[in-house]
Structure formats: C-alpha cells, structure tokens
Motif scaffolding. Structure first.
Motif, PDB file in Angstrom:
ATOM      1  N   ASP A 114       0.864  -1.225  -0.146  1.00 15.36           N
ATOM      2  CA  ASP A 114      -0.086  -0.180  -0.046  1.00 15.36           C
ATOM      3  C   ASP A 114       1.070   1.258   0.135  1.00 15.36           C
ATOM      4  O   ASP A 114       2.015   1.198   0.880  1.00 15.36           O
ATOM      5  CB  ASP A 114      -0.692  -0.048   1.132  1.00 15.36           C
ATOM      6  N   GLY A 115       0.444   2.166  -0.745  1.00 14.10           N
ATOM      7  CA  GLY A 115       1.149   3.631  -0.968  1.00 14.10           C
ATOM      8  C   GLY A 115       2.624   3.565  -1.095  1.00 14.10           C
ATOM      9  O   GLY A 115       3.391   4.217  -0.881  1.00 14.10           O
ATOM     10  N   MET A 116       3.080   2.698  -2.109  1.00 12.30           N
ATOM     11  CA  MET A 116       4.388   2.335  -2.216  1.00 12.30           C
ATOM     12  C   MET A 116       4.861   3.333  -3.477  1.00 12.30           C
ATOM     13  O   MET A 116       6.218   3.767  -3.366  1.00 12.30           O
ATOM     14  CB  MET A 116       4.602   0.834  -3.052  1.00 12.30           C
ATOM     15  N   ASP A 118       4.778   6.995  -5.432  1.00  6.97           N
ATOM     16  CA  ASP A 118       4.402   8.497  -5.614  1.00  6.97           C
ATOM     17  C   ASP A 118       3.238   8.874  -6.622  1.00  6.97           C
ATOM     18  O   ASP A 118       2.526  10.012  -6.506  1.00  6.97           O
ATOM     19  CB  ASP A 118       5.661   9.530  -5.814  1.00  6.97           C
ATOM     20  N   ARG A 144       0.730   6.682  -2.645  1.00  4.72           N
ATOM     21  CA  ARG A 144       0.933   7.087  -1.578  1.00  4.72           C
ATOM     22  C   ARG A 144      -0.397   8.348  -1.254  1.00  4.72           C
ATOM     23  O   ARG A 144      -0.563   8.785  -2.123  1.00  4.72           O
ATOM     24  CB  ARG A 144       2.118   8.051  -1.265  1.00  4.72           C
ATOM     25  N   PRO A 145      -0.515   8.564   0.075  1.00  6.57           N
ATOM     26  CA  PRO A 145      -1.344   9.456   0.365  1.00  6.57           C
ATOM     27  C   PRO A 145      -0.951  11.025  -0.005  1.00  6.57           C
ATOM     28  O   PRO A 145       0.082  11.226  -0.018  1.00  6.57           O
ATOM     29  CB  PRO A 145      -1.523   9.626   1.781  1.00  6.57           C
ATOM     30  N   GLY A 147      -0.696  11.532  -3.255  1.00  4.21           N
ATOM     31  CA  GLY A 147      -0.090  11.016  -4.649  1.00  4.21           C
ATOM     32  C   GLY A 147      -1.110  11.203  -5.728  1.00  4.21           C
ATOM     33  O   GLY A 147      -2.289  11.426  -5.629  1.00  4.21           O
TER      34      GLY A 147
END
Length: 253
Positions: A114-116, A118, A144-145, A147
């Motif tokens: 998860d969120g790996m 950009d 990512r959050p 992104g």
C-alpha cells in the motif's frame, strides 16, 4: 477466437515482434514504437507534468506494454519507473528495449505494498481490464496519500457501437464517473486526447518503420492479421467519433 486469444495477439505477440524490429532498425525507434496506443508524446508530457514527475519520483506504469511511455517519462523527467504488465512477452520486450524493472502482473492484482508509489499511471488499459473497478481500486491502493494517478481512458460516445473489438469494454462518461466515485478517486484535471498535437514527422516515421518491418516479416501470420484487425476497428471507432480518448489526473478522495 476468444477475447483472451485476440488480446494475446494484439498485446503479447506484437510486443515480441516490436522488440525484434527495433533490434534491427536501431534504438532510436524504441520509444516511438513503444508508445503506440498510449497517447501522443504531447499528451504524455502533459500528464507527466501534472503528476509532478521528477528526479526521485517513484512511478508505477500499470499495463505498461513494452514500456515506451515510461521510458519517455524517465528520459525527460529524470525519474525511475517500475512497470507492471500481465503479458509475458511484453515484459520480456520491455526489458530488452529499455532495461527498466518490470513485473508480470495484472492491474487488478498488483504485487506492491500500500502507498508504495508517488504516482501511478495506466494508459489505454481500463477498457481492456476484465475488472475495471478492481483495477481502479488497485491504482488507488498502491499510490501514497497525496499522490496522483494518471489515466488515459477510451470512452464510448454513443449508445451502441457498430462493431466491437475483442476484449474491450468502452465505458460512457457517466459510467466512468460511477467507477471513479466507487473507487474514491476525484478528477483534478482532464483533457481530450484529440486536442493534443500529433506526433512530429520523425517520431511518426520511426513508428511507421517498425510497423512496416513487422508486416513484411509477419503479415501472413494469422496472429498479425488478428492484431491488425483489432487496431483497424478501434481506429475506425475513434475516427468516426464513436470512441474518444481522455487524459485524466486523479487524486484519492
């Protein structure tokens, strides 16, 4: 012929033939040939800029094909992409052409945390995905959050199409909006693919030389004929305005 067989001819067999043709013609043909079906260079540059790509950016290209768009972004924006592509020959072709990290994986089942990343982009892939909602959910999961997600989507502008390419399901504007809402993705910016400048003559000539060599070598092969038939159907639908390409910049809501 099944949808899976037609898609393999169009995206897997053709990928291997493309890498062979570039090996004969020269590396300057690689990026133009590798970007076929993914948008014009102007559209790709616009999208890369809107996604904030630059040195150090972790970009995932989901459904990368042979990797042309990711390579264009890497060379012009200085980032290092990771490619995910379900067709094994396309994975091998991208490794031969550009040497970027690539994994064999469907967009609906990405092997990443998860969120790996950009930024994530998926170019001309949505209409070919068996589970379009699942694909969008995975794109959201691995960014990512804060992104950004880039999408090139081909949309149906009429109620019914006069002909249907195998393995493609074109959504309407309203249907795409519903899919994005369900995936909790907001639209930050969008542009019509047709509004971007066409590729320059050198770019187009390089891509055409690859196509011509593949046809000379494989034009009698039923797999080439199937892939060509698919391309012709989609080309007619786009030229007649029944299918239109859209470039979208998305943000997790």
């Amino acid at each position: 012929m099944t949808d899976d067989e037609a898609m393999a001819d169009e995206f897997d067999t053709m990928a291997a033939w493309t890498a062979d043709a570039v090996a004969e013609l020269g590396p300057e043909h690689a990026v133009p040939a590798g970007c076929r079906g993914s948008g014009s260079p102007a559209a790709l540059r616009w999208l890369a800029g809107r996604l904030g790509l630059g040195p150090g950016t972790r970009l995932l290209d989901c459904g990368a094909g042979v990797g042309g768009p990711a390579e264009l972004a890497a060379r012009e924006f200085g980032m290092r992409p990771v490619l995910a592509e379900p067709m094994l020959s396309a994975c091998r072709a991208s490794a031969r052409l550009f040497g970027r990290p690539v994994v064999a994986a469907a967009g609906e089942r990405l092997p990443f945390a998860d969120g790996m990343f950009d930024a994530v982009w998926s170019l001309g892939v949505l209409c070919t995905a068996p589970d379009q909602a699942g694909l969008l959910a995975e794109l959201r999961r691995v960014v990512r959050p804060g992104g950004r997600i880039g999408l090139v989507a081909y949309l149906r502008t009429v109620r019914r199409l006069p002909e249907q390419p195998e393995g493609n399901s074109f959504r309407t504007d309203a249907e795409l909006a519903g899919l994005l809402s369900a995936a909790r993705l907001g639209v930050l910016e969008q542009a019509e693919l047709a509004d971007f400048a066409a590729p320059g003559p050198d770019w187009q000539a390089a891509a055409d030389r690859v196509d011509e060599l593949i046809e000379r070598r494989h034009g009698s092969d039923p797999r080439w004929q199937t892939a060509r038939h698919q391309e012709q159907i989609i080309g007619r639908l786009i030229s007649d305005g029944r299918v239109a390409g859209r470039v979208l910049v998305l943000s997790p809501a």
